[in-house]
Design an enzyme around this catalytic site. Structure first.
Site, PDB file in Angstrom:
ATOM      1  N   CYS A 282       0.936  -1.245  -0.053  1.00  0.00           N
ATOM      2  CA  CYS A 282       0.116  -0.006  -0.005  1.00  0.00           C
ATOM      3  C   CYS A 282       0.915   1.218  -0.009  1.00  0.00           C
ATOM      4  CB  CYS A 282      -0.969   0.108   1.175  1.00  0.00           C
ATOM      5  SG  CYS A 282      -0.085  -0.399   2.636  1.00  0.00           S
ATOM      6  N   GLU A 462      -3.729   2.920  12.448  1.00  0.00           N
ATOM      7  CA  GLU A 462      -3.098   1.655  13.112  1.00  0.00           C
ATOM      8  C   GLU A 462      -1.961   2.194  13.923  1.00  0.00           C
ATOM      9  OE1 GLU A 462      -4.881  -1.195  12.189  1.00  0.00           O
ATOM     10  OE2 GLU A 462      -4.693  -1.454   9.974  1.00  0.00           O
TER      11      GLU A 462
HETATM   12  P1  NAD Z   1      -9.150  -6.663  -1.461  1.00  0.00           P
HETATM   13  O1  NAD Z   1      -9.844  -5.480  -1.064  1.00  0.00           O
HETATM   14  O2  NAD Z   1      -9.424  -7.444  -2.575  1.00  0.00           O
HETATM   15  O3  NAD Z   1      -9.160  -7.877  -0.240  1.00  0.00           O
HETATM   16  C1  NAD Z   1      -8.979  -7.554   1.221  1.00  0.00           C
HETATM   17  C2  NAD Z   1      -9.666  -8.423   2.057  1.00  0.00           C
HETATM   18  O4  NAD Z   1     -11.202  -8.062   2.027  1.00  0.00           O
HETATM   19  C3  NAD Z   1      -9.614  -9.960   1.751  1.00  0.00           C
HETATM   20  O5  NAD Z   1      -9.546 -10.623   3.052  1.00  0.00           O
HETATM   21  C4  NAD Z   1     -10.836  -9.961   1.064  1.00  0.00           C
HETATM   22  O6  NAD Z   1     -11.239 -11.403   1.025  1.00  0.00           O
HETATM   23  C5  NAD Z   1     -11.725  -9.209   1.659  1.00  0.00           C
HETATM   24  N1  NAD Z   1     -13.073  -8.788   0.940  1.00  0.00           N
HETATM   25  C6  NAD Z   1     -13.224  -8.906  -0.397  1.00  0.00           C
HETATM   26  N2  NAD Z   1     -14.353  -8.326  -0.772  1.00  0.00           N
HETATM   27  C7  NAD Z   1     -15.237  -8.058   0.593  1.00  0.00           C
HETATM   28  C8  NAD Z   1     -16.243  -7.748   0.914  1.00  0.00           C
HETATM   29  N3  NAD Z   1     -17.161  -7.419   0.086  1.00  0.00           N
HETATM   30  N4  NAD Z   1     -16.580  -7.561   2.207  1.00  0.00           N
HETATM   31  C9  NAD Z   1     -15.746  -7.673   3.163  1.00  0.00           C
HETATM   32  N5  NAD Z   1     -14.530  -8.320   3.011  1.00  0.00           N
HETATM   33  C10 NAD Z   1     -14.263  -8.306   1.635  1.00  0.00           C
HETATM   34  O7  NAD Z   1      -7.596  -6.297  -1.317  1.00  0.00           O
HETATM   35  P2  NAD Z   1      -6.333  -7.159  -1.689  1.00  0.00           P
HETATM   36  O8  NAD Z   1      -6.066  -7.337  -3.335  1.00  0.00           O
HETATM   37  O9  NAD Z   1      -6.097  -8.494  -0.875  1.00  0.00           O
HETATM   38  O10 NAD Z   1      -5.185  -6.232  -1.228  1.00  0.00           O
HETATM   39  C11 NAD Z   1      -4.480  -5.185  -2.083  1.00  0.00           C
HETATM   40  C12 NAD Z   1      -5.154  -3.955  -1.461  1.00  0.00           C
HETATM   41  O11 NAD Z   1      -4.937  -3.517  -0.113  1.00  0.00           O
HETATM   42  C13 NAD Z   1      -4.336  -2.712  -2.246  1.00  0.00           C
HETATM   43  O12 NAD Z   1      -5.123  -1.704  -2.503  1.00  0.00           O
HETATM   44  C14 NAD Z   1      -3.397  -2.165  -1.242  1.00  0.00           C
HETATM   45  O13 NAD Z   1      -3.084  -0.993  -1.369  1.00  0.00           O
HETATM   46  C15 NAD Z   1      -4.160  -2.430   0.151  1.00  0.00           C
HETATM   47  N6  NAD Z   1      -3.575  -2.318   1.249  1.00  0.00           N
HETATM   48  C16 NAD Z   1      -3.371  -1.362   2.236  1.00  0.00           C
HETATM   49  C17 NAD Z   1      -2.827  -1.310   3.241  1.00  0.00           C
HETATM   50  C18 NAD Z   1      -2.807  -0.057   4.382  1.00  0.00           C
HETATM   51  O14 NAD Z   1      -2.595  -0.224   5.248  1.00  0.00           O
HETATM   52  N7  NAD Z   1      -3.314   0.933   3.732  1.00  0.00           N
HETATM   53  C19 NAD Z   1      -1.898  -2.255   3.612  1.00  0.00           C
HETATM   54  C20 NAD Z   1      -1.923  -3.523   2.787  1.00  0.00           C
HETATM   55  C21 NAD Z   1      -2.571  -3.461   1.479  1.00  0.00           C
END
Ligand code: NAD
Length: 493
Positions: A282, A462
């Site tokens: 991220c 966080e």
């Molecule tokens: P994602 O949003 O696809 O999934 C994240 C989590 O949400 C997973 O556990 C997934 O199963 C769950 N999820 C998916 N749809 C959902 C719904 N409708 N309701 C509830 N939960 C749901 O993201 P990803 O591809 O796993 O991760 C990449 C993204 O995460 C990037 O955009 C990255 O920037 C972000 N990220 C942010 C931080 C931060 O601290 N800001 C840290 C790490 C990653």
């Protein structure tokens, strides 16, 4: 060891509908990590019920006693750092030295949150009336749903779970479907450290399991890390149901390089910021905003250094950069590279999937640099989440800041300059939750707040002292020892 089940109320158990999903090694695709429980809504119900029951005793335990268990969790993670890091690399791809760092962050968070249990401060303030005592105390919220991405599969869940349980809450944890094994091994460490049954429950599965958790009426708060799109859906549900919700989402993090910067330091910073974790952070440095006077020199050095990066399976020796997470990520990143070319940016380096030999068995993409990028291009505005750096040329500090701020995200940022006045100006001018001076955009410390502004976050943090505000309710207490009825806000004049 391969743990495939959910962990509910102190027992490893399969999904009630017996459904499973498969997870594979992104660097060695024929290495199957395991078949994991694809949880049903009934599993979510059971996990929430177990957490609700455990809350009754856990929330009443003296906070320092909870801290003692967190300290033991830190000890277990320390003992297992190497083996846990090996399994994390196998599952999500970043090199072993990075996954060791991921575990170390969890260890630091365990000790930090554990020690904070002796400092969950409230306030005492003077009363406006005689013989009356005013104070505020912190109360836990209840059951917290924790939903996380896969890229920091141990550190990020612990940023949420450790302060949550330190404050007396209980948890239902749903790791990413791309990192279920790391999530299970983390929970195993909690069990082995003596965390009581029901305090942390694990449900595996994809988005629909996360959604069932968020919507569950007995979940009091949700802490989410993932994409801005998913965060929006979660916020809608939490808004309608008046649930507290902390969202950490996407980024498009700028690194500003001014003409007086130390370019050797900048090159090192870019390699780590843009291509570490294969750009899938991220906080990844995805926009390089560089002064035109040093651009050519910097790019020459950067291309040379980038071509020296060794790609491969991160559990093998001397690998700098691992694969991307899955086929969907390959398609998305290559799609953005195509978009960049069509938009008229210059592909200065990389741009292709790596094939041939062992590489055919993994999701490898070349570290990619686009030059001649303009601020309105999609590759300058949208999160790619891969090893792609967009280089934008500027001729002043003001122009650099204006471009840095011209996106919908605001997580991390960085500026390289040796001018102290400019550095201090940038701390205020850049719209982001984090600004580094003379360092790349990444590298959170456990005792410092972490989070973003604009569409990266929703105002919570966080880490550090701030996170304890999210996981507690403030209770205001008045003790009137005057022996008479005293009415506040009565105008007696
Ligand atoms: P994602 O949003 O696809 O999934 C994240 C989590 O949400 C997973 O556990 C997934 O199963 C769950 N999820 C998916 N749809 C959902 C719904 N409708 N309701 C509830 N939960 C749901 O993201 P990803 O591809 O796993 O991760 C990449 C993204 O995460 C990037 O955009 C990255 O920037 C972000 N990220 C942010 C931080 C931060 O601290 N800001 C840290 C790490 C990653």
């Amino acid at each position: 060891m391969s743990i495939l089940k959910n962990y509910i109320d102190g027992k490893w158990q399969p999904s009630s509908n017996k459904k499973t999903f498969t997870n594979i090694n992104p660097a060695v695709n024929d290495d199957v990590i395991g078949e994991f429980a694809a949880s049903s809504p009934e599993d979510v119900d059971s996990a929430v019920a177990a957490a609700r029951t455990a809350f009754e005793t856990w929330s009443r335990m003296p906070a320092p006693a909870r801290g003692e268990i967190l300290r033991r969790i830190g000890d277990v993670l320390t003992e297992r750092k190497d083996e846990l890091a090996f399994e994390m690399t196998r599952e999500m791809g970043k090199p072993h030295f990075e996954t060791r760092g991921d575990v170390q962050e969890a260890i630091d968070t365990a000790y930090y949150a554990g020690s904070e249990t002796r400092r969950l401060f409230g306030h005492t303030v003077p009363s406006e009336l005689p013989n009356k005592f005013n104070m505020s105390i912190r109360r836990p919220i209840g059951v917290v749903g924790v939903i996380t991405a896969w890229n920091f599969p141990v550190a990020v869940p612990t940023w949420k779970m450790f302060p949550a349980i330190a404050c007396g809450n209980t948890v239902v944890f749903k790791p990413s479907e791309d990192a279920p094994h790391s999530g299970a091994l983390l929970v195993q460490a909690f069990i082995d450290a003596g965390l009581p049954e029901g305090v942390v429950n694990l449900v595996q599965g994809a988005g629909e399991v996360g959604q069932a958790l968020v919507s569950h009426p007995d979940i009091n708060a949700v802490s989410f890390t993932g994409s801005t799109e998913t965060g929006g859906k979660i916020a809608e549900i939490c808004g309608a149901e008046h649930k507290r919700c902390s969202l950490e989402m996407g980024g498009k993090n700028p690194m500003i390089v001014l003409a007086d910067a130390n370019l050797d330091l900048v090159v090192e910073g870019i390699l780590w910021g843009a291509f570490g974790t294969t750009g899938q952070r991220c906080t990844a440095t995805s926009r390089l905003i560089v002064h035109k006077d040093v651009q050519d020199d910097l790019l020459d050095r950067l291309k040379k250094a980038t071509s020296g990066l060794r790609l491969g399976y991160g559990n093998e020796k001397d690998v700098d950069v691992g694969p991307v997470i899955n086929q969907k990520a390959v398609d998305k990143i290559l799609g953005y590279i195509e978009i960049g070319i069509k938009e008229g940016a210059t592909l200065a380096m990389g741009g292709k999937r790596i094939t041939g030999g062992k590489m055919d068995n993994g999701f490898f993409i070349e570290p990619t640099i686009f030059t001649g990028v303009r601020r309105n291009m999609r590759i300058a505005r949208e999160e790619i989440f891969g090893p792609v750096l967009s280089v934008i040329s500027i001729s002043s500090y003001e122009e650099a800041v204006s471009i840095a701020n011209d996106v919908q995200f605001g997580l991390s940022s960085s500026i390289y300059t040796n001018d102290v006045s400019t550095a201090f100006k940038a701390m205020h001018d850049i719209e982001a939750g984090i600004t580094y001076v003379n360092g790349p955009t990444i590298g959170a410390e456990a005792h410092m707040p972490f989070g973003g502004v604009k569409k990266t976050g929703n105002g919570h943090r966080e880490g550090g002292w701030e996170v304890f505000n999210f996981y507690t309710e403030t209770k205001t207490v008045y003790v009137d020892y005057s022996g008479s009825l005293q009415k506040a806000q009565i105008d007696n004049t």
